[in-house]
Scaffold this active site. Structure first.
Site, PDB file in Angstrom:
ATOM      1  N   SER A   1       7.483  70.391  35.381  1.00 51.76           N
ATOM      2  CA  SER A   1       6.458  69.218  35.607  1.00 51.76           C
ATOM      3  C   SER A   1       6.675  68.313  36.955  1.00 51.76           C
ATOM      4  CB  SER A   1       6.617  68.282  34.253  1.00 51.76           C
ATOM      5  OG  SER A   1       5.993  67.173  34.454  1.00 51.76           O
TER       6      SER A   1
ATOM      7  N   TYR B   1      11.023  63.341  28.070  1.00 58.38           N
ATOM      8  CA  TYR B   1      10.226  64.586  28.723  1.00 58.38           C
ATOM      9  C   TYR B   1      10.614  64.458  30.182  1.00 58.38           C
ATOM     10  CZ  TYR B   1       5.839  67.165  30.056  1.00 58.38           C
ATOM     11  OH  TYR B   1       5.147  68.025  30.531  1.00 58.38           O
TER      12      TYR B   1
END
Ligand code: GCO
Length: 255
Positions: free
Chosen positions: A146, A159
């Site tokens: 990400s 995350y």
């Protein structure tokens, strides 16, 4: 040399692939010739995804299992072993998001996000790589990172920690498995229009921020990730190992 990007004869397991980016990767690899094995946790989403792929004439099947469960992963791989199905390509895509400031974050929520987004990649890749090593076939591992593999955003600490971990887990895999002709690389999608990001897309301020902070001035579309996935799954990338490729419209370039 045949088509460098041809995946005919290869079998790919894509985790979290009944919807969103995982489904795009699965459809893209199938179009490039691979047989695809989907994974998810909802029977309804699985049925829909398989129906869509099969309707296009692709070779697709699916398994419902929890990617954070060593036992469930082993059960699936044992079944594939029994059928003589060899997984040549793994895309560790399954992921969840949980947005909460760290001061209010419970250990159980931290743990859940780390399990699904990071530990799962280790477990699924290990199961596949053990078999690739045993049959001396080589293979391809693609871990989905990400923008948060590189930079933090407030409210998504677990995350971010998991995706940062994905980047160095990918390098660890390259370090240990390159000798077995297994290439392990990662894709870091930027801000993409998916269900997981629906709350962000609908938030006017966030939407504006994404458009203003990205030199491309827009969100990405799931299908824009496919080319990189096919490249990393194919022999075109046979000497590429331990890399993250960011598909983000240039967002990180301006950071
Ligand atoms: C968030 C999003 C992330 C990003 C993505 C960027 O809350 O920041 O949900 O998932 O969209 O990971 O690379």
């Amino acid at each position: 040399m045949g088509n460098l990007f041809d995946l005919t004869g290869k079998t790919a397991l894509i985790t979290g692939s009944t919807r969103g980016l995982g489904f795009a990767y699965a459809a893209g690899l199938a179009k490039a010739g691979a047989s695809v094995i989907l994974n998810g946790t909802s029977e309804q989403h699985m049925d829909k995804a398989l129906a869509e792929l099969n309707a296009q004439g692709f070779n697709a099947r699916g398994f419902l299992f929890n990617v954070a469960s060593e036992e469930e992963i082993e059960r699936v791989f044992s079944q594939l072993d029994a059928e003589n199905v060899h997984v040549d390509i793994v895309i560790n895509n399954a992921g969840i998001q949980f947005r909460k400031p760290m001061l209010e974050l419970a250990l159980s929520d931290w743990q859940r996000v780390l399990d699904v987004n990071l530990t799962s990649a280790f477990l699924v890749a290990r199961a596949a790589a053990r078999r690739m090593v045993a049959r001396k076939s080589g293979g391809k591992i693609i871990n989905i990172g990400s923008l948060t593999s590189e930079a933090a955003r407030a409210t998504v600490a677990p995350y971010t920690a998991a995706k940062g971990g994905i980047k160095l887990l990918t390098k660890s895999m390259a370090a240990e498995w390159a000798a077995y002709n297994i290439q392990s690389n990662g894709i870091g999608p930027g801000y993409i229009l998916t269900d997981m990001n629906a709350a962000l897309v609908e938030n006017k301020e966030f939407d504006q921020w994404v458009r203003n902070s990205n030199p491309s001035g827009r969100w990405g579309k799931p299908e824009e990730l496919i080319g990189t996935a096919v490249y990393l799954a194919s022999s075109a990338s046979d000497y590429v190992n331990g890399q993250m490729i960011y598909v983000d419209g240039g967002w990180l370039a301006t950071l």
